[in-house]
Design a protein around this motif. Sequence first.
Motif, PDB file in Angstrom:
ATOM      1  N   ALA A  43      -4.324  11.408 -12.247  1.00 19.89           N
ATOM      2  CA  ALA A  43      -3.158  10.658 -11.754  1.00 19.89           C
ATOM      3  C   ALA A  43      -3.143   9.270 -12.399  1.00 19.89           C
ATOM      4  CB  ALA A  43      -3.193  10.556 -10.233  1.00 19.89           C
ATOM      5  N   HIS A  44      -4.334   8.708 -12.601  1.00 17.41           N
ATOM      6  CA  HIS A  44      -4.420   7.421 -13.298  1.00 17.41           C
ATOM      7  C   HIS A  44      -3.908   7.544 -14.736  1.00 17.41           C
ATOM      8  CE1 HIS A  44      -6.658   5.617 -10.042  1.00 17.41           C
ATOM      9  NE2 HIS A  44      -6.689   4.483 -10.706  1.00 17.41           N
ATOM     10  N   MET A  45      -4.296   8.625 -15.378  1.00 16.57           N
ATOM     11  CA  MET A  45      -3.876   8.819 -16.779  1.00 16.57           C
ATOM     12  C   MET A  45      -2.343   8.829 -16.853  1.00 16.57           C
ATOM     13  SD  MET A  45      -2.816  11.710 -18.701  1.00 16.57           S
ATOM     14  CE  MET A  45      -3.541  13.175 -17.963  1.00 16.57           C
TER      15      MET A  45
ATOM     16  N   GLY B 105       2.647   3.065  -8.753  1.00 19.35           N
ATOM     17  CA  GLY B 105       2.734   4.240  -9.621  1.00 19.35           C
ATOM     18  C   GLY B 105       1.829   5.363  -9.138  1.00 19.35           C
ATOM     19  N   LEU B 106       0.636   4.994  -8.666  1.00 23.42           N
ATOM     20  CA  LEU B 106      -0.302   6.008  -8.162  1.00 23.42           C
ATOM     21  C   LEU B 106       0.231   6.686  -6.911  1.00 23.42           C
ATOM     22  CD1 LEU B 106      -3.649   4.052  -8.605  1.00 23.42           C
ATOM     23  CD2 LEU B 106      -3.030   6.163  -9.797  1.00 23.42           C
ATOM     24  N   ALA B 107       0.912   5.903  -6.057  1.00 25.49           N
ATOM     25  CA  ALA B 107       1.470   6.472  -4.819  1.00 25.49           C
ATOM     26  C   ALA B 107       2.552   7.502  -5.142  1.00 25.49           C
ATOM     27  CB  ALA B 107       2.041   5.351  -3.942  1.00 25.49           C
TER      28      ALA B 107
ATOM     29  N   VAL C 196      -4.070   1.807  -2.167  1.00 24.92           N
ATOM     30  CA  VAL C 196      -3.864   3.117  -2.799  1.00 24.92           C
ATOM     31  C   VAL C 196      -4.708   3.217  -4.073  1.00 24.92           C
ATOM     32  CG1 VAL C 196      -2.178   4.655  -3.873  1.00 24.92           C
ATOM     33  CG2 VAL C 196      -1.529   3.295  -1.877  1.00 24.92           C
ATOM     34  N   ASP C 197      -4.772   2.129  -4.813  1.00 29.70           N
ATOM     35  CA  ASP C 197      -5.568   2.148  -6.038  1.00 29.70           C
ATOM     36  C   ASP C 197      -7.033   2.461  -5.695  1.00 29.70           C
ATOM     37  OD1 ASP C 197      -6.190   1.896  -8.694  1.00 29.70           O
ATOM     38  OD2 ASP C 197      -6.294  -0.297  -8.684  1.00 29.70           O
ATOM     39  N   ALA C 198      -7.580   1.702  -4.751  1.00 29.10           N
ATOM     40  CA  ALA C 198      -8.987   1.913  -4.384  1.00 29.10           C
ATOM     41  C   ALA C 198      -9.195   3.330  -3.838  1.00 29.10           C
ATOM     42  CB  ALA C 198      -9.405   0.873  -3.348  1.00 29.10           C
TER      43      ALA C 198
ATOM     44  N   THR D 212      -7.531   6.070  -4.484  1.00 34.49           N
ATOM     45  CA  THR D 212      -7.477   7.114  -5.513  1.00 34.49           C
ATOM     46  C   THR D 212      -8.647   7.011  -6.508  1.00 34.49           C
ATOM     47  OG1 THR D 212      -5.899   5.790  -6.792  1.00 34.49           O
ATOM     48  CG2 THR D 212      -4.986   7.516  -5.378  1.00 34.49           C
ATOM     49  N   HIS D 213      -9.266   5.834  -6.609  1.00 31.49           N
ATOM     50  CA  HIS D 213     -10.489   5.782  -7.431  1.00 31.49           C
ATOM     51  C   HIS D 213     -11.537   6.720  -6.847  1.00 31.49           C
ATOM     52  CE1 HIS D 213      -9.278   1.545  -8.957  1.00 31.49           C
ATOM     53  NE2 HIS D 213      -8.712   2.508  -9.651  1.00 31.49           N
ATOM     54  N   VAL D 214     -11.510   6.865  -5.537  1.00 29.12           N
ATOM     55  CA  VAL D 214     -12.450   7.782  -4.882  1.00 29.12           C
ATOM     56  C   VAL D 214     -11.877   9.199  -4.854  1.00 29.12           C
ATOM     57  CG1 VAL D 214     -13.681   8.288  -2.754  1.00 29.12           C
ATOM     58  CG2 VAL D 214     -13.373   5.918  -3.469  1.00 29.12           C
TER      59      VAL D 214
ATOM     60  N   ALA E 126       3.854  -1.894 -10.460  1.00 28.57           N
ATOM     61  CA  ALA E 126       2.456  -2.110 -10.050  1.00 28.57           C
ATOM     62  C   ALA E 126       1.686  -0.788 -10.148  1.00 28.57           C
ATOM     63  CB  ALA E 126       2.407  -2.656  -8.629  1.00 28.57           C
ATOM     64  N   HIS E 127       0.442  -0.894 -10.601  1.00 28.12           N
ATOM     65  CA  HIS E 127      -0.405   0.291 -10.794  1.00 28.12           C
ATOM     66  C   HIS E 127      -0.517   1.126  -9.501  1.00 28.12           C
ATOM     67  CE1 HIS E 127      -3.872   2.638 -12.027  1.00 28.12           C
ATOM     68  NE2 HIS E 127      -4.667   2.051 -11.160  1.00 28.12           N
ATOM     69  N   GLY E 128      -0.725   0.459  -8.366  1.00 26.70           N
ATOM     70  CA  GLY E 128      -0.876   1.181  -7.092  1.00 26.70           C
ATOM     71  C   GLY E 128       0.418   1.875  -6.673  1.00 26.70           C
TER      72      GLY E 128
HETATM   73 ZN    ZN Z   1      -6.682   2.437 -10.429  1.00 25.33          ZN
END
Ligand code: ZN
Length: 380
Positions: free
Chosen positions: A266-268, A284-286, A191-193, A195-197, A280-282
């Motif tokens: 979303a990262h912010m 949180g992004l989900a 998910v992290d990767a 959302t980077h895109v 975990a960062h991922g």
């Molecule tokens: Zn990230």
Amino acid sequence: MLNFVYFNPTKVYFGKNILDKLPKELSKYGKKVLFVYGQSSIKRIGLYDRIIDLLKDFEIIEHGGVKPNPVLTHTREGIKKAKEHKVDVILAVGGGSVIDEAKAIAIGALSDRDVWDYFEGKAIVEKALPIITVLTMVGTGSEMNSGFVITNEEKKAKFGFRAEPVFPKVSFLDPTLTFTIPPDQTAYGAVDAFTHVSEVYWNKTNPDVDITNGIMESIMKSIVKWSKVAVLEPGNYRARAELMWCSSLALSGITWCGVGGLSLPAHMIEHSLSALYDIAHGAGLAIVTPGWMKYMKEKRKTTLLQFAKNVFSKDSVDEGILAFENWLKEIGCPTRLSEVNIPEKDIPEIAKNAYELAKVWNMAEEYPVETIEEILKLCL
Ligand code: ZN
Ligand code: NZQ
């Protein structure tokens, strides 16, 4: 196509049996090595012993115990060691947390200032010790970029920024080292990767650049496809390899060429979740990303529709959001604040915390506290 600067100096060794090249690459930078690693995984998977063996001709100063969501106090300890021992080079063996802490140490080791000053924009990074990485966890792209994120525990602030001097000189990417990543962390990294895109894709100011759009869509589709395989079959080499390279490319700068728009909203917001609740960062992004998409349905209609069509083969923004959420659920991610026990009453505090980062990232105008609160309400 909008003007752009593309710069990525990291040399990458990718594949099986590549670690034999580590001593040769390290020796280009000196003999005194600060060996940075995490809590226990590299010892569990036998990598620690292998590294010690490979480095028998070097003087090793160890700095283990980096926490997931790395913290400033431990970073400062690493800086102290690097200065005391006058190390030549930093070897980071681990995931994004280990590499990020190594980057902050690399800066602090050559500076008289407290390293947090750089995070608050009080000073510009001019130099850093050279960094070499051995990646064991896929997702952040830290192995091939100049970004890093550290949590100041006292200020409850999780800040990150980019600085050219901390691009790793060399990164070793062996997918077999990721076979042991558990399914939940595999999913969070995916998910992290992704959302980077996707954050760049949704927030770009020029939606019409075929080459960059094509690269982004291909990365996102590959991540969706291979993450499903990797959570079920941890030892599937093809899946681990595809995810690993997608993740490194995702935040390497290659997806920013010509499309403008570098904001990661979303990262912010997520950084406040992992700062305040240590999730975990991922994960949180989900939780945050679907809420952000729902809030931005009209404002980002063009790019959200492009996303729905080209990534998930759907005909409307709503269907695209649903397909994205279904993927998150399928690989086992939480998609609501309640699933990680964050109550509604905490939303104002989270929003206030996130707004501090919005200011540092020049996003305060589009994301005042009230807007962040509205987005978080869509994540309940
Ligand atoms: Zn990230
Ligand atoms: O600490 P150890 O014992 O090593 O265990 C780790 C940790 O518990 C474990 N792990 C790593 N490799 C493993 C493994 N377990 C089994 N087998 C392996 N091969 O996995 C857990 C998570 O590791 P961590 O490094 O924390 O994860 P990740 O790579 O996702 O890094 C997260 C951090 O990076 C930041 C995040 O905010 C977070 O602080 N980010 C860094 C970015 C960058 N530098 O560009 C961008 C990202 O957006 C992100 O903000």
